[in-house]
Design a protein around this motif. Sequence first.
Motif, PDB file in Angstrom:
ATOM      1  N   LEU A  49       0.011  -2.502 -11.081  1.00 38.76           N
ATOM      2  CA  LEU A  49      -0.967  -2.820 -10.041  1.00 38.76           C
ATOM      3  C   LEU A  49      -0.285  -3.373  -8.792  1.00 38.76           C
ATOM      4  N   THR A  50       0.495  -4.441  -8.967  1.00 41.61           N
ATOM      5  CA  THR A  50       1.115  -5.035  -7.782  1.00 41.61           C
ATOM      6  C   THR A  50       2.156  -4.115  -7.166  1.00 41.61           C
ATOM      7  N   GLY A  51       2.881  -3.371  -8.010  1.00 42.71           N
ATOM      8  CA  GLY A  51       3.861  -2.429  -7.486  1.00 42.71           C
ATOM      9  C   GLY A  51       3.214  -1.294  -6.713  1.00 42.71           C
ATOM     10  N   THR A  52       2.100  -0.773  -7.226  1.00 42.84           N
ATOM     11  CA  THR A  52       1.407   0.310  -6.526  1.00 42.84           C
ATOM     12  C   THR A  52       0.851  -0.163  -5.196  1.00 42.84           C
ATOM     13  N   VAL A  53       0.209  -1.335  -5.201  1.00 41.23           N
ATOM     14  CA  VAL A  53      -0.353  -1.864  -3.959  1.00 41.23           C
ATOM     15  C   VAL A  53       0.751  -2.106  -2.934  1.00 41.23           C
ATOM     16  N   ALA A  54       1.856  -2.713  -3.356  1.00 37.80           N
ATOM     17  CA  ALA A  54       2.958  -2.975  -2.430  1.00 37.80           C
ATOM     18  C   ALA A  54       3.584  -1.676  -1.935  1.00 37.80           C
ATOM     19  N   THR A  55       3.702  -0.683  -2.821  1.00 40.68           N
ATOM     20  CA  THR A  55       4.278   0.610  -2.418  1.00 40.68           C
ATOM     21  C   THR A  55       3.383   1.307  -1.399  1.00 40.68           C
ATOM     22  N   LEU A  56       2.070   1.282  -1.629  1.00 41.56           N
ATOM     23  CA  LEU A  56       1.142   1.908  -0.683  1.00 41.56           C
ATOM     24  C   LEU A  56       1.159   1.184   0.655  1.00 41.56           C
ATOM     25  N   GLU A  57       1.229  -0.135   0.610  1.00 42.88           N
ATOM     26  CA  GLU A  57       1.281  -0.901   1.858  1.00 42.88           C
ATOM     27  C   GLU A  57       2.552  -0.584   2.636  1.00 42.88           C
ATOM     28  N   GLU A  58       3.661  -0.490   1.934  1.00 47.20           N
ATOM     29  CA  GLU A  58       4.916  -0.147   2.597  1.00 47.20           C
ATOM     30  C   GLU A  58       4.867   1.280   3.145  1.00 47.20           C
ATOM     31  N   ALA A  59       4.226   2.198   2.407  1.00 52.74           N
ATOM     32  CA  ALA A  59       4.103   3.577   2.883  1.00 52.74           C
ATOM     33  C   ALA A  59       3.259   3.641   4.158  1.00 52.74           C
ATOM     34  N   ARG A  60       2.163   2.866   4.194  1.00 55.88           N
ATOM     35  CA  ARG A  60       1.326   2.846   5.399  1.00 55.88           C
ATOM     36  C   ARG A  60       2.100   2.271   6.586  1.00 55.88           C
ATOM     37  N   ALA A  61       2.850   1.196   6.326  1.00 54.77           N
ATOM     38  CA  ALA A  61       3.645   0.613   7.405  1.00 54.77           C
ATOM     39  C   ALA A  61       4.700   1.597   7.903  1.00 54.77           C
ATOM     40  N   THR A  62       5.309   2.326   6.977  1.00 52.71           N
ATOM     41  CA  THR A  62       6.302   3.333   7.368  1.00 52.71           C
ATOM     42  C   THR A  62       5.664   4.424   8.206  1.00 52.71           C
ATOM     43  N   GLU A  63       4.474   4.871   7.800  1.00 52.73           N
ATOM     44  CA  GLU A  63       3.759   5.874   8.599  1.00 52.73           C
ATOM     45  C   GLU A  63       3.474   5.357  10.005  1.00 52.73           C
ATOM     46  N   ALA A  64       3.015   4.107  10.075  1.00 51.47           N
ATOM     47  CA  ALA A  64       2.695   3.546  11.389  1.00 51.47           C
ATOM     48  C   ALA A  64       3.935   3.436  12.262  1.00 51.47           C
ATOM     49  N   ARG A  65       5.057   2.996  11.677  1.00 54.49           N
ATOM     50  CA  ARG A  65       6.298   2.890  12.454  1.00 54.49           C
ATOM     51  C   ARG A  65       6.782   4.257  12.918  1.00 54.49           C
ATOM     52  N   THR A  66       6.640   5.235  12.026  1.00 52.60           N
ATOM     53  CA  THR A  66       7.114   6.579  12.362  1.00 52.60           C
ATOM     54  C   THR A  66       6.227   7.248  13.395  1.00 52.60           C
ATOM     55  N   ALA A  67       4.909   7.061  13.266  1.00 48.60           N
ATOM     56  CA  ALA A  67       3.975   7.761  14.149  1.00 48.60           C
ATOM     57  C   ALA A  67       3.946   7.172  15.552  1.00 48.60           C
ATOM     58  N   THR A  68       4.273   5.900  15.701  1.00 46.70           N
ATOM     59  CA  THR A  68       4.184   5.239  16.998  1.00 46.70           C
ATOM     60  C   THR A  68       5.575   5.086  17.609  1.00 46.70           C
ATOM     61  N   THR A  69       5.766   5.711  18.754  1.00 49.93           N
ATOM     62  CA  THR A  69       7.039   5.558  19.477  1.00 49.93           C
ATOM     63  C   THR A  69       6.866   4.746  20.747  1.00 49.93           C
ATOM     64  N   ALA A  70       5.657   4.239  20.993  1.00 53.17           N
ATOM     65  CA  ALA A  70       5.406   3.432  22.185  1.00 53.17           C
ATOM     66  C   ALA A  70       6.135   2.098  22.074  1.00 53.17           C
TER      67      ALA A  70
END
Length: 839
Positions: free
Chosen positions: A502-523
Amino acid sequence: MLMLALRGVRTRWVTFVGSFVALALGVGLIAATGLALAATFDAPERGPERFAAAPVVVKAAGLLRVDTPTGTRTGPLDRPGPVPPSLVGQLGVLGRTVEDRMFPVDVLAPGSGAGSGADAGSGTRVGHPWSVAAGAPYRLTTGRAPAAPGEVVVTTGPGGTVLRTGDRVQVRTPAGSATRTVVGTVAGRGFEEAVFFTDGEAARISPGIDALVVHAEAAAVRRTLGPDSGMEVLTGPDRRRADPDPDRDSRVMVSVNALLGTAAGITLFVSAAVVASTFSFAVAQRRREFGLLRTAGATPGQIRRTVCAEAVLIGVLASAAGAWLGARGAPLLVGRMKEAGLAPPWFALGAPSWPLHAAFWTGVCVATVGALVSCHRAGRTAPTEALREAAVDSRAMPVSRWLTAALVLLAGLGLPALALAVDPGDLLGRKSYVTRPMLLIAGVALLAPVLVRPAGRLLTWLPTRLPGAIGVLVRENTAAGVRRTAAVAAPVLITVALAASLTGTVATLEEARATEARTATTADFVATSGQEGWPLAAAFVERVRAVEGAVVSVSRSTAVTVLEEDTALVPSPARAVDPARLAAVSELPVTAGRLTDLDDGGIVVNEEWLTTRVGDRVTVWLGDGRETSLRIVAVLATGTGDNGVYVTPRNAGGADVDRIDVKVAEDGDRRAVAAVLRTAAADTGTQVTTRAAWPAANSPGTNDHTRTGLRMILGIALLCTAIALANTLVMATSDRVRDLAVLRLAGATAPQVLRLVAAEAVAAVGVGAVLGGAVAAVNLLVVWGALVLLGVPSVVVVVPWATLGLVVAAAALLAAVSALLPASLALRTRPVELAGARE
């Protein structure tokens, strides 16, 4: 049979007390969560709030209606739109009208600067014209109504503002920041923190009319508007639909229901597993007793009936006690949830009895089934074999358990594999990643008696090579007492697997979302209102548009709705952007087509849409309800679900600007751009973050309520584990007094015996931790595979080492204490007396 069962309970009271406590506490947990869950089925009935004293309220229809071959389908509109000014004049003929406007307001404490952020209230407030205050109704408690543009009236109440009549405050609105005087206060009504302006100033700040109060007959208002006006005429209880967030109670109940439903399911799963394991071990301890009864002439049926009678007796008494505990514990659970913010303050228990009945009969069934499964083998074993088996567990599992474990494991591995092949995104939903690991955990737990030997030898490989005999004895005792080791390891396995999954999945998904946000935003900078759902201040937008030396991408949050298979209206979040500027400040995961091809007749979709072929046309309904046909120009990877739809501002459905991305040009002055943004943000209450800080501050990660809910669920699982460990080890150690006496007679000192007992308990916990970690690794591997298939860049699996270490350490400490206490008491008796004692 009943008399024999009662005598057995009296003779082996330690074993039955352990089983009683495990079952009673397990049933208590099930009853408490069940009672709390039953209270979530109905949200409280609330009447109108914002317009409780208004006779008739007119607002734009917030419902989309689409005719299909199978009937009319309806769905909410993202942007219902304002009331047209022309209608105000038409309805004014019928009676007095009052225009309502809503806009965000920040009130800063007296003496604070515009950029200090010292908010005098509880978060962003809502601005209204004073004339509409009577619709609630709000009544002045001090002071007077605002009469000039620089005057305001504020609400007061518990936990609300500390402002008083006469205070000079800094007030930020979408039109900018200015100093105003509090000329009056009204008592808050609980559903909003309001600031009232003069009607003229409110109209200047927010020109659109959000709702119109009409003092006339509803029938006359409807006749004047006509059936095709696109307006709703609300009277009586329907005025609730004009309140701010009228469905908030139902939405909160859905969230609480999901949390408690998950907690109840995990409680049932873990409780049933540990209780069944405890009862199974309790029956396995009595194989020598069963062998003696068979030698004395007892038939297998008589043994089974005796054990079943004992289980039913203990099950009924313990389940009754557990139901009583659950009824007393449910108010404590609800109170703790309200304190933690997991449930609203008005959430309260009802008076249903079915959760208590369900918990009671669940306990009885678990006790009976747990005893039957174990006693079946004891009943069909020959007397001599039973006596010979009593010393060493030579056959850990019957064929039926092998088959059951194989089927459960096949389902636990096959279903995720099928989902990976068909719909990887389905594995990332909360219900999926909470419930999916259960089958795999159950399958490995069923195989625990077979797996403990190799896992035990692996853990004791190093200790056996150290000086002294403790390591060798631990290895051999673990291998000889397979059932005892499995009974201790099983609850640890379940808890470690759940905690890591549970905690590993939640943390992994949160990190994946943060990675997407960092990658998608170049501003270089990202600006938002800082309050979800509110637009950026128009003054801020104008000032940022004029920034020199930077590319400014203005975007609007909206929604588009599609009709899937002529049966369901499916809304999708969307952003309205200028494609050329968007390409300059972002790098979206495009899998087909080009973002720069987006125009007023185009749309960018993601891979979740039914139609994803570039060039195809799709019929959509925009946020304001307009129907249009758009051409797919590009397709985005699904990712974690945050890669939405993109349209142009013309198709924004009336949405306001709620985000601005700013990228400094190569020859631009970054410091100058940052200074302009900071100044504009301070004047309008806008939140401006750098690209590095943007994912942490604004990416859709796991909120505090979700983390608190996970901690509650894991706390329940850990409590069940603690119960099972304590009971099993107390029963097992109390049953080994002869073994301890033999060690003493062989020359071992009391401290050496105690170290051996503690080492065996810790080794059993280690076996459970290793097996649980293996299960969690498989579950996290499934999540990793789903993210890779969905196109998430640079997927990193986050392992919750701190949580795992805490869980394992707590289990090891509890196991050692639970084993040492009965062993210490047993060692107080002379070894000769213990060795010759009768069982």
